[in-house]
Design a protein around this motif. Structure first.
Motif, PDB file in Angstrom:
ATOM      1  N   MET A  18       0.834  -1.200   0.000  1.00  0.00           N
ATOM      2  CA  MET A  18       0.000   0.000   0.000  1.00  0.00           C
ATOM      3  C   MET A  18       0.876   1.260   0.000  1.00  0.00           C
ATOM      4  O   MET A  18       0.566   2.243  -0.666  1.00  0.00           O
ATOM      5  N   LYS A  19       1.983   1.208   0.741  1.00  0.00           N
ATOM      6  CA  LYS A  19       2.878   2.363   0.826  1.00  0.00           C
ATOM      7  C   LYS A  19       3.486   2.686  -0.545  1.00  0.00           C
ATOM      8  O   LYS A  19       3.552   3.857  -0.937  1.00  0.00           O
ATOM      9  N   ARG A  22       0.693   4.101  -2.750  1.00  0.00           N
ATOM     10  CA  ARG A  22       0.363   5.453  -2.275  1.00  0.00           C
ATOM     11  C   ARG A  22       1.441   6.447  -2.714  1.00  0.00           C
ATOM     12  O   ARG A  22       1.153   7.560  -3.147  1.00  0.00           O
ATOM     13  N   THR A  23       2.689   6.027  -2.630  1.00  0.00           N
ATOM     14  CA  THR A  23       3.808   6.889  -3.007  1.00  0.00           C
ATOM     15  C   THR A  23       3.790   7.196  -4.500  1.00  0.00           C
ATOM     16  O   THR A  23       3.926   8.359  -4.900  1.00  0.00           O
ATOM     17  N   THR A  24       3.617   6.181  -5.340  1.00  0.00           N
ATOM     18  CA  THR A  24       3.600   6.427  -6.788  1.00  0.00           C
ATOM     19  C   THR A  24       2.399   7.293  -7.164  1.00  0.00           C
ATOM     20  O   THR A  24       2.500   8.133  -8.052  1.00  0.00           O
ATOM     21  N   TYR A 118      11.050   7.764   2.619  1.00  0.00           N
ATOM     22  CA  TYR A 118      10.662   6.668   1.726  1.00  0.00           C
ATOM     23  C   TYR A 118      10.242   7.230   0.371  1.00  0.00           C
ATOM     24  O   TYR A 118      10.683   6.758  -0.676  1.00  0.00           O
ATOM     25  N   VAL A 119       9.384   8.249   0.384  1.00  0.00           N
ATOM     26  CA  VAL A 119       8.898   8.874  -0.852  1.00  0.00           C
ATOM     27  C   VAL A 119      10.080   9.387  -1.672  1.00  0.00           C
ATOM     28  O   VAL A 119      10.152   9.172  -2.887  1.00  0.00           O
ATOM     29  N   SER A 120      11.019  10.037  -1.013  1.00  0.00           N
ATOM     30  CA  SER A 120      12.184  10.580  -1.703  1.00  0.00           C
ATOM     31  C   SER A 120      13.010   9.468  -2.364  1.00  0.00           C
ATOM     32  O   SER A 120      13.423   9.591  -3.525  1.00  0.00           O
ATOM     33  N   LYS A 121      13.245   8.386  -1.641  1.00  0.00           N
ATOM     34  CA  LYS A 121      14.025   7.269  -2.205  1.00  0.00           C
ATOM     35  C   LYS A 121      13.304   6.624  -3.386  1.00  0.00           C
ATOM     36  O   LYS A 121      13.919   6.340  -4.418  1.00  0.00           O
ATOM     37  N   ILE A 122      12.011   6.400  -3.256  1.00  0.00           N
ATOM     38  CA  ILE A 122      11.240   5.763  -4.338  1.00  0.00           C
ATOM     39  C   ILE A 122      11.202   6.676  -5.566  1.00  0.00           C
ATOM     40  O   ILE A 122      11.344   6.213  -6.700  1.00  0.00           O
TER      41      ILE A 122
END
Length: 137
Positions: A18-19, A22-24, A118-122
């Motif tokens: 889900m994370k 949600r991030t994408t 996490y968002v930044s890394k992805i």
């Protein structure tokens, strides 16, 4: 120009799935994410050689076939070995890191605790692979 990626996410934790989704979505990335709960399920999906992912995001700690075992199977296949596989894990164990690179992983990303990190890394990870030239098998 960034291309739309077909991403195989191999992850047994529903919250982690889900994370990523949600991030994408929050980053307005239009990549296609296919999910497998474990290595066995992923291998079944990869049997269809006409519909392979561009990249694989692989967790290490999974039931049935762990990430390192899955990576070993993948790299022995004459077609699948060319799919860039990036470890996405909570394990910062140096032994895991070395083993993954020895087998032939394309990258090793440790999932940060903070969602913003996490968002930044992805975002960086997917931007990198969406501008790369990928082998079409």
């Amino acid at each position: 120009m960034q291309k739309k990626l077909k991403i195989l996410l191999i992850e047994d934790d529903m919250i982690e799935k889900m994370k990523l989704n949600r991030t994408t979505s929050a980053l307005q990335l239009d990549h296609e994410i296919i999910e497998a709960n474990n290595g066995e399920e992923a291998l079944q999906l990869l049997e269809n050689k006409d519909n392979l992912p561009d990249i694989i995001l692989l967790d290490l700690n999974m039931p049935k076939i762990n990430g390192i075992e899955f990576l070993g199977i993948l790299k022995k296949d004459d077609v699948l070995k060319y799919i860039p596989t990036i470890i996405l894990t909570t394990s910062n164990n140096q032994k895991d890191l070395l083993e993954c690179y020895k087998i032939g992983v394309a990258g090793y990303v440790i999932k940060p605790l903070k969602y913003e990190d996490y968002v930044s890394k992805i975002e960086k990870l997917l931007a990198y692979w969406s501008v790369n030239e990928l082998i079409v098998v």
